[in-house]
Write an enzyme that holds these catalytic residues in place. Sequence first.
Site, PDB file in Angstrom:
ATOM      1  N   GLY A  50     -35.209 -17.271  60.119  1.00 30.65           N
ATOM      2  CA  GLY A  50     -35.869 -17.998  61.191  1.00 30.65           C
ATOM      3  C   GLY A  50     -37.371 -18.085  61.120  1.00 30.65           C
ATOM      4  O   GLY A  50     -37.984 -18.797  61.930  1.00 30.65           O
TER       5      GLY A  50
ATOM      6  N   GLU B  23     -32.195 -13.255  56.002  1.00 31.02           N
ATOM      7  CA  GLU B  23     -31.712 -14.530  55.488  1.00 31.02           C
ATOM      8  C   GLU B  23     -32.785 -15.618  55.579  1.00 31.02           C
ATOM      9  O   GLU B  23     -32.630 -16.602  56.318  1.00 31.02           O
ATOM     10  CB  GLU B  23     -30.476 -14.972  56.285  1.00 31.02           C
ATOM     11  CG  GLU B  23     -29.339 -13.976  56.247  1.00 31.02           C
ATOM     12  CD  GLU B  23     -28.224 -14.316  57.215  1.00 31.02           C
ATOM     13  OE1 GLU B  23     -27.119 -13.776  57.059  1.00 31.02           O
ATOM     14  OE2 GLU B  23     -28.451 -15.141  58.138  1.00 31.02           O
ATOM     15  N   PRO B  24     -33.873 -15.511  54.831  1.00 27.43           N
ATOM     16  CA  PRO B  24     -34.896 -16.562  54.887  1.00 27.43           C
ATOM     17  C   PRO B  24     -34.393 -17.861  54.279  1.00 27.43           C
ATOM     18  O   PRO B  24     -33.688 -17.864  53.268  1.00 27.43           O
ATOM     19  CB  PRO B  24     -36.051 -15.974  54.076  1.00 27.43           C
ATOM     20  CG  PRO B  24     -35.394 -15.001  53.143  1.00 27.43           C
ATOM     21  CD  PRO B  24     -34.234 -14.429  53.903  1.00 27.43           C
ATOM     22  N   GLY B  25     -34.756 -18.954  54.901  1.00 24.33           N
ATOM     23  CA  GLY B  25     -34.382 -20.271  54.380  1.00 24.33           C
ATOM     24  C   GLY B  25     -35.584 -21.183  54.336  1.00 24.33           C
ATOM     25  O   GLY B  25     -36.214 -21.387  53.306  1.00 24.33           O
ATOM     26  N   ARG B  26     -35.934 -21.732  55.504  1.00 25.62           N
ATOM     27  CA  ARG B  26     -37.047 -22.677  55.594  1.00 25.62           C
ATOM     28  C   ARG B  26     -38.330 -22.092  54.989  1.00 25.62           C
ATOM     29  O   ARG B  26     -39.006 -22.736  54.179  1.00 25.62           O
ATOM     30  CB  ARG B  26     -37.274 -23.040  57.063  1.00 25.62           C
ATOM     31  CG  ARG B  26     -38.315 -24.118  57.286  1.00 25.62           C
ATOM     32  CD  ARG B  26     -38.619 -24.265  58.779  1.00 25.62           C
ATOM     33  NE  ARG B  26     -37.423 -24.503  59.566  1.00 25.62           N
ATOM     34  CZ  ARG B  26     -36.923 -25.708  59.835  1.00 25.62           C
ATOM     35  NH1 ARG B  26     -37.521 -26.788  59.367  1.00 25.62           N
ATOM     36  NH2 ARG B  26     -35.837 -25.830  60.575  1.00 25.62           N
TER      37      ARG B  26
ATOM     38  N   TYR C  12     -36.152 -33.311  65.006  1.00 24.25           N
ATOM     39  CA  TYR C  12     -36.860 -32.178  65.598  1.00 24.25           C
ATOM     40  C   TYR C  12     -38.300 -32.499  65.956  1.00 24.25           C
ATOM     41  O   TYR C  12     -39.078 -31.570  66.242  1.00 24.25           O
ATOM     42  CB  TYR C  12     -36.855 -30.986  64.625  1.00 24.25           C
ATOM     43  CG  TYR C  12     -35.507 -30.624  64.081  1.00 24.25           C
ATOM     44  CD1 TYR C  12     -34.415 -30.450  64.923  1.00 24.25           C
ATOM     45  CD2 TYR C  12     -35.306 -30.456  62.713  1.00 24.25           C
ATOM     46  CE1 TYR C  12     -33.173 -30.114  64.430  1.00 24.25           C
ATOM     47  CE2 TYR C  12     -34.062 -30.127  62.205  1.00 24.25           C
ATOM     48  CZ  TYR C  12     -32.994 -29.955  63.071  1.00 24.25           C
ATOM     49  OH  TYR C  12     -31.760 -29.623  62.573  1.00 24.25           O
TER      50      TYR C  12
ATOM     51  N   CYS D 295     -33.336 -49.109  59.313  1.00 24.66           N
ATOM     52  CA  CYS D 295     -33.286 -50.013  60.455  1.00 24.66           C
ATOM     53  C   CYS D 295     -33.168 -49.237  61.765  1.00 24.66           C
ATOM     54  O   CYS D 295     -32.176 -49.346  62.502  1.00 24.66           O
ATOM     55  CB  CYS D 295     -32.108 -50.973  60.284  1.00 24.66           C
ATOM     56  SG  CYS D 295     -32.192 -52.411  61.364  1.00 24.66           S
ATOM     57  N   GLU D 296     -34.175 -48.431  62.046  1.00 24.94           N
ATOM     58  CA  GLU D 296     -34.263 -47.635  63.271  1.00 24.94           C
ATOM     59  C   GLU D 296     -35.718 -47.539  63.675  1.00 24.94           C
ATOM     60  O   GLU D 296     -36.580 -47.238  62.836  1.00 24.94           O
ATOM     61  CB  GLU D 296     -33.725 -46.215  63.058  1.00 24.94           C
ATOM     62  CG  GLU D 296     -32.245 -46.117  62.754  1.00 24.94           C
ATOM     63  CD  GLU D 296     -31.377 -46.352  63.974  1.00 24.94           C
ATOM     64  OE1 GLU D 296     -31.886 -46.242  65.100  1.00 24.94           O
ATOM     65  OE2 GLU D 296     -30.179 -46.632  63.778  1.00 24.94           O
TER      66      GLU D 296
ATOM     67  N   TYR E  41     -34.596 -28.677  54.329  1.00 28.15           N
ATOM     68  CA  TYR E  41     -33.762 -29.574  55.140  1.00 28.15           C
ATOM     69  C   TYR E  41     -33.984 -31.051  54.861  1.00 28.15           C
ATOM     70  O   TYR E  41     -33.498 -31.892  55.624  1.00 28.15           O
ATOM     71  CB  TYR E  41     -33.930 -29.263  56.632  1.00 28.15           C
ATOM     72  CG  TYR E  41     -33.472 -27.871  56.960  1.00 28.15           C
ATOM     73  CD1 TYR E  41     -32.112 -27.574  57.047  1.00 28.15           C
ATOM     74  CD2 TYR E  41     -34.378 -26.832  57.123  1.00 28.15           C
ATOM     75  CE1 TYR E  41     -31.682 -26.293  57.293  1.00 28.15           C
ATOM     76  CE2 TYR E  41     -33.958 -25.535  57.373  1.00 28.15           C
ATOM     77  CZ  TYR E  41     -32.608 -25.273  57.461  1.00 28.15           C
ATOM     78  OH  TYR E  41     -32.169 -23.994  57.702  1.00 28.15           O
TER      79      TYR E  41
END
Length: 419
Positions: A242, A280-283, A322, A349-350, A378
């Site tokens: 996190g 558990e590092p990710g980002r 986000y 197309c958004e 991500y």
Amino acid sequence: MAHPILDLFPPRAAVDPDGTLTIAGGRVDDLAREFGTPAIVVDEASLRARAREYRDALATGWPNARVVFASKAFPATAVQRVMVEEGLGLDVAGGGELLSGLRAGVDPALVVMHGNAKTTEELRIAVEARIGLVVVDNEDDVDRLEQLVPSGTVQGVLVRVVPEVASSTHPHVQTGQVGSKFGLTAAAARLLIARIEASPLLDMRGVHAHVGSQIMDPAELAAAVAPLAALGTFPVYDLGGGLGARYTYEDRPASVDEYVGTLLAAAREHLPAEAELIIEPGRSMVNGSAFTLYTVTTVKRDARNFVAVDGGMGDNLEAAMYDQRYEAALAGRMHDEDAEDVVVVGRHCESGDVLVDPLRLPAARVGDLLAVPATGAYTHTMANNYNGYRRPPVVFVRDGEARAVIRRETWEDLFGRDV
């Protein structure tokens, strides 16, 4: 004077005399010619250094501990292989991430599987691979595992607990609060722990908690330790991940040493000294080692100045999902100083397909290269085929050499599942 955005790129980023961004000794215009755009570019040496930084910080502070990379942040086999080669385990959140990790050479004993809605097929793959730990999120996980684990063997499990910790992050990535779809409240967790301890097929190894993602203050993450300790004494305590990553000039996440030090201070206060700790590092493990390279396709100066690129929410959903803020620069014109206010938008197309708003940028021209740093987390994970978009390649660079570890999708790939 160096361009301030260089601080957001990997450490070996620089600018050639002609104003072209370089990474690990290679020019980005050469990368664009060889691999096309958009492309996710990873500084391999930076990625490896970050893995070692986490590994060494935890081992120094708590010898009976391990780092497992949260694969969901960048579930490329090549990225997982780097983590395995640097001595880390893998956290997987589904069958695909597990199979990819096995292809990357991970020791199954060092795999931790998560998921609030694991399928029977995924659990069967995990059991057959003999992974070390399955994090059970509900009673249904236990029901399925007791049907799948062969008689005479046992499967190690952790119970995921809601630590009831509020976090100062986007609501979509908060996970530790009451009402989260992940984990069990303390009362429900105690009942499930007792059931698992009575099972001849499951080994109740410990408990797990996660507070949320992109959290800058490690004290919020450390607040989950006491609720885990209150559930009892176990061989393993998984403290989750996190820690936030730096995306913008203003972001100031804690360092790895600060983060690990804060967690371990709480662990020394509340947990048995002989217990194994997992983080558990990710980002924060991968974000700063990568950037995305685009080509400007249109420039429209009207009510607002729109700079449109050849990618967008097909390769980066973080901005839309986000409200993630990014910075960007014209990668071939880093010395240009005259600037205007622009909005960098994608090709999809958004109206929500906006990458950076607002941004000061030299007057962009069609064909310019635009580099967006801090896109290791991500982006590849959530890349998609909206509007028939072909997902971009992942390119590793090291010592002036570049190689694609994931190729760009082809038009034929888009129709490969038609029947």
